[in-house]
Write an enzyme that holds these catalytic residues in place. Structure first.
Site, PDB file in Angstrom:
ATOM      1  CG  HIS A  87       6.531  -8.700   8.406  1.00 23.42           C
ATOM      2  ND1 HIS A  87       7.516  -7.915   7.848  1.00 23.42           N
ATOM      3  CD2 HIS A  87       5.413  -7.931   8.470  1.00 23.42           C
ATOM      4  CE1 HIS A  87       7.016  -6.722   7.591  1.00 23.42           C
ATOM      5  NE2 HIS A  87       5.755  -6.704   7.949  1.00 23.42           N
TER       6      HIS A  87
ATOM      7  CG  HIS B 154      -0.756  -5.127   2.074  1.00 23.86           C
ATOM      8  ND1 HIS B 154      -0.012  -5.059   3.233  1.00 23.86           N
ATOM      9  CD2 HIS B 154      -0.824  -3.847   1.602  1.00 23.86           C
ATOM     10  CE1 HIS B 154       0.361  -3.803   3.444  1.00 23.86           C
ATOM     11  NE2 HIS B 154      -0.129  -3.051   2.478  1.00 23.86           N
TER      12      HIS B 154
ATOM     13  CG  ASP C 281      -2.459  -8.696   9.649  1.00 24.99           C
ATOM     14  OD1 ASP C 281      -3.018  -7.603   9.817  1.00 24.99           O
ATOM     15  OD2 ASP C 281      -1.682  -8.916   8.694  1.00 24.99           O
TER      16      ASP C 281
ATOM     17  CB  SER D  51      -0.949  -0.004   1.203  1.00 22.17           C
ATOM     18  OG  SER D  51      -0.251  -0.162   2.426  1.00 22.17           O
TER      19      SER D  51
END
Length: 523
Positions: free
Chosen positions: A404, A358, A459, A328
């Site tokens: 990650h 994402h 997350d 993003s």
């Protein structure tokens, strides 16, 4: 920017720091009564020498109704209340003062070190998503593989200590982080309150935005509706108007600043509208001008529990920025490098954020955790949990919320959410399940030998916290991520224009070119 980090340097700087730090109530007690746990706090030379100016403004606001029974602040379309603009005049002035110095810094960097190599590019990097390739300038944050994200040099725990909060000992206000990202300085509570008022004054959303969203089926994904709303906001772009009239390149940053603050102010309103439209039969909740950015967003969504408002402040703060290489952020930077305005750039970023690899991952985590509960019950043992994890992996799927692209240790954004849960919901069954996953999953992923980072990311925890306070609609979670990311992306876009960063245009090659080049080099 010079940073001082050790206890010994803290002692050397204390006498110099006190006179300046006393102007910030957040830093005063730390500088004059240092504790052992304060030793890791970064003391910025610029902050030490700077002044924290205070502004007190009560922007005159009134409520308007429109066909959708949403109440908004009484503003003329495209204009900002004069009193509110005065409220953060020192923010704009600080930027205006900083920009020439940073422009000269960048110019000198290019002149003195333009030919210095930053590393070697390998074939693996070219075909592997440019992982590990240094290729972007991103001022607002830096991601270290081991210690995680730093916002203008400050870690998340440090931000929690020094940034102003809504209440004593509470979570940082997102407005404070916005100030930090833009200026590199820790703001005072008065400055943050003034910025909060200004954002409120900019939060009016034109009716055509709601009409554009309402043209979509209510079943459309929340991110589709959110991105549509942001695109509709573009009609009011000050940058586009200024560019069409003719504006000097040296002034590009000013309409970008106006667009960026307008966008940051308006996205929670649009996001709340999307939520209420999809999940609450279109029953819209008016904004509450007595609340701050995060608290008001929670309120407009329909959650007035003070703990949920605290969670929203934390959520928006820690999700705001994660350096420039993620999908993003990079998308926004790329699109903006073509001089697309902040609305167009941020809408493009949202479309990247909506991808399963994402921002959509936070949705997938909660759905996966609920599937564990549905199949095994809430009181699942660790052995049963191990079996379920292996079952997931053996079916060709991933365990969402772990690993990650850059980090090689537990994400500090996960850690601060875990601390929030321990404080506010220690007995929640889903939180206990997440805690057990933290113990069970990393060893299994390590055993597989295919994962560079087996540890939980941001997350892995956010969905469980939101679910606990009643925001159970997992498909909506990425919209929250999007609202948060507006702060980091827009802060950097302002600096992109201020520094005159060029059009991004990397070189691409074909597989044939790679084959021929590699054979030639290897010969």
């Amino acid at each position: 920017m010079v940073f001082f980090r050790s206890v010994s340097l803290l002692s050397k700087l204390r006498s110099r720091a006190v006179s300046s730090a006393i102007q910030s109530q957040q830093f005063c007690s730390m500088a004059t009564n240092p504790k052992e746990e304060d030793s890791g706090v970064l003391l910025k030379a610029t902050f030490m020498e700077g002044q924290c100016l205070s502004s007190h403004v009560e922007a005159a606001t009134a409520n308007l109704g429109h066909g959708l029974e949403f109440r908004y602040r009484n503003l003329s379309y495209g204009r900002m209340d004069a009193n509110a603009k005065q409220a953060t005049q020192d923010l704009h002035s600080q930027l205006k003062e900083m920009i020439p110095e940073q422009q000269e810094r960048l110019k000198k960097l290019k002149t003195d070190y333009g030919k210095v190599q930053l590393g070697n590019i390998t074939t693996d990097m070219v075909i592997g998503g440019m992982r590990g390739m240094t290729g972007l300038l991103w001022e607002t944050s830096l991601l270290d593989p081991d210690e995680g994200i730093r916002f203008r040099g400050l870690s998340i725990p440090e931000c929690q200590k020094v940034l102003p909060a809504a209440k004593s000992g509470g979570e940082p206000l997102p407005e404070g982080l916005l100030w930090l990202l833009l200026t590199g300085k820790v703001p005072s509570k008065e400055q943050v309150d003034a910025l909060s008022k200004e954002l409120q004054s900019r939060a009016t959303v034109p009716d055509h935005v709601y009409k554009a969203i309402n043209a979509l089926p209510v079943t459309a994904h929340p991110m589709t509706q959110f991105a549509t709303g942001v695109m509709a906001l573009q009609v009011q772009s000050e940058f586009q108007k200024a560019y069409e009239k003719g504006i000097s390149k040296t002034k590009y940053w000013e309409p970008t600043y106006e667009d960026s603050l307008n966008l940051i102010a308006q996205v929670p309103v649009v996001a709340a509208f999307v939520y209420r439209r999809i999940y609450k039969d279109g029953q819209i909740i008016p904004a509450d001008d007595s609340l701050d950015y995060g608290g008001n967003f929670s309120h407009m969504l329909g959650f007035d529990d003070p703990k949920m408002q605290e969670l929203m402040r934390l959520y928006v703060t820690i999700h705001s920025d994660h350096e420039g290489g993620n999908v993003s952020a990079h998308t926004a930077h790329l699109v903006a490098s073509a001089l697309s305005d902040p609305y167009l750039s941020f809408a493009a970023a949202l479309n990247g954020l909506a991808g399963p690899l994402h921002g959509l991952a936070n949705q997938e985590v909660l759905l996966w955790i609920k599937s564990v509960v549905d199949e095994c019950g809430e009181n699942i043992s660790k052995e049963q949990l191990k079996d379920y994890v292996w079952k997931t992996l053996n079916s060709g799927k991933v365990v969402p919320g772990f690993g990650h692209g850059v980090l090689r240790k537990t994400d500090p954004r996960y850690t601060c959410q875990r601390e929030f849960a321990l404080k506010h919901l220690p007995d929640d069954p889903l939180f206990k399940l997440v805690s057990n996953l933290y113990e069970v999953v990393p060893p299994i992923l390590t055993e597989l030998g295919k994962v560079k980072n087996p540890w939980p990311n941001v997350d892995a925890h956010s969905g469980v916290l939101l679910n606990y306070f009643g925001l159970t609609e997992a498909r909506y979670f990425t919209v929250l991520f999007g609202v948060s990311r507006s702060i980091g992306i827009c802060s950097q876009l302002i600096w992109d224009r201020a520094l005159g960063l060029p059009l991004e245009r990397p070189k691409s090659v074909t597989m044939e070119w790679l084959e021929n080049h590699c054979k030639k080099v290897s010969a």
